[in-house]
Design an enzyme around this catalytic site. Sequence first.
Site, PDB file in Angstrom:
ATOM      1  N   GLY A  40       0.806  -1.209   0.000  1.00 44.21           N
ATOM      2  CA  GLY A  40       0.000   0.000   0.000  1.00 44.21           C
ATOM      3  C   GLY A  40       0.839   1.259   0.000  1.00 44.21           C
ATOM      4  N   ASN A  42       4.052   1.599  -0.719  1.00 48.01           N
ATOM      5  CA  ASN A  42       4.834   1.681  -1.954  1.00 48.01           C
ATOM      6  C   ASN A  42       4.013   2.314  -3.071  1.00 48.01           C
ATOM      7  OD1 ASN A  42       6.908   0.309  -0.668  1.00 48.01           O
ATOM      8  ND2 ASN A  42       6.452  -1.662  -1.630  1.00 48.01           N
ATOM      9  N   GLU A 138      -2.759  -6.869   1.594  1.00 52.98           N
ATOM     10  CA  GLU A 138      -1.917  -7.086   2.771  1.00 52.98           C
ATOM     11  C   GLU A 138      -2.591  -6.573   4.042  1.00 52.98           C
ATOM     12  OE1 GLU A 138       2.662  -7.290   1.142  1.00 52.98           O
ATOM     13  OE2 GLU A 138       1.919  -5.361   1.850  1.00 52.98           O
ATOM     14  N   ALA A 229       9.122  -9.456 -17.189  1.00 51.07           N
ATOM     15  CA  ALA A 229       9.929  -9.082 -18.345  1.00 51.07           C
ATOM     16  C   ALA A 229       9.189  -9.258 -19.665  1.00 51.07           C
ATOM     17  CB  ALA A 229      11.209  -9.907 -18.370  1.00 51.07           C
ATOM     18  N   GLY A 265       5.907  -4.270  -9.056  1.00 50.29           N
ATOM     19  CA  GLY A 265       4.460  -4.323  -9.221  1.00 50.29           C
ATOM     20  C   GLY A 265       3.768  -3.155  -8.550  1.00 50.29           C
ATOM     21  N   ASP A 266       4.303  -2.708  -7.430  1.00 47.76           N
ATOM     22  CA  ASP A 266       3.730  -1.559  -6.738  1.00 47.76           C
ATOM     23  C   ASP A 266       3.968  -0.272  -7.529  1.00 47.76           C
ATOM     24  OD1 ASP A 266       2.994  -3.289  -4.700  1.00 47.76           O
ATOM     25  OD2 ASP A 266       4.864  -2.968  -3.610  1.00 47.76           O
ATOM     26  N   GLY A 303      15.655  -1.359  -3.324  1.00 46.65           N
ATOM     27  CA  GLY A 303      14.652  -0.936  -2.359  1.00 46.65           C
ATOM     28  C   GLY A 303      13.251  -0.968  -2.932  1.00 46.65           C
TER      29      GLY A 303
END
Length: 319
Positions: A40, A42, A138, A229, A265-266, A303
């Site tokens: 969330g 991110n 999450e 990818a 993905g975030d 990160g």
Amino acid sequence: MAVLVVGSYNQDHVWRVDRFPQPGETRRGLGFSTGPGGKGFNQAVASARQRAVTAFVGALGEDALARVARELAQAEGIEARWQVCRDTSTGSCGILVAADGQNQIVLDLAANERLAAGFVRAQADLFATARVVLVQMETGIAAIRAALQAAPLRCVRLLNPAPVHADIDANLLALADLVTPNETEFADLLARFADTAVDVATIAGSSDVELHALCRRLGTASVIVTLGARGCFVSHADAARWHDTDNHYRIAAERVQVRDTTGAGDAFNGALAAQLANHPQQALRACVIHAGRTAGLSTEQAGAAVAMPTLDQVRQRFG
């Protein structure tokens, strides 16, 4: 408010390694760092760095990590509403990142699982002005459901089913306008709601016609399957094409120098939400292309939240 993210905050503890250890093996790390994470948070940072006015609703423990979270949200210009859970800790995450950029993750959701539906609904002022409401999985399922239900009809309800919650049901899935699973999550959703078994390893290589048919088994929401990818695949029901001219298509991934895939993905979902909020008349294809570029660029930095690129960085790199 352009984008409202309801979701998780975790403090990430990251060890870089040459390769993942085998069971029972101890390996020397190549470096350690700690920083903000949680799908969330991110996504909220990704949205804010793409110049969307962004708010975040989440839960924290009453500990030192909670103070860090508050300071980080303020530094990113994110209006954060925090539910304080005094009987548990702030979420935390241990991440191993190998030399090829792949990662292994252990997560303690802690306070995130205590995020209450009532607390989410109490942020009515944020929902009233949001153009996009973005949720992940999450937190407890009740908070996710409350966020999607509280989103006004004119708002885009964006569900990133990551990771797929054990208690997700068809009614919750039907609340979303746009669903963004990765390959593993897509296969999980198909098994749960379409009684369809799909080998994750074959998804990216399936034909567009096959993928579109599979996506349509999940209901009326538009679906974006992220393929790492291999880019992503977009599928619309005929009645909801988001200003696109095609009801299904692929978008290739940009060429990048992958260092760390944590949070990619975030980055995609946060940037997609920002594009949808800031450019509501733009075709979804253009929004997805921008989101893919943002995600790709994020993998060149180590990160999670700290690796989210700014709008200027994306434009300078890809035009």
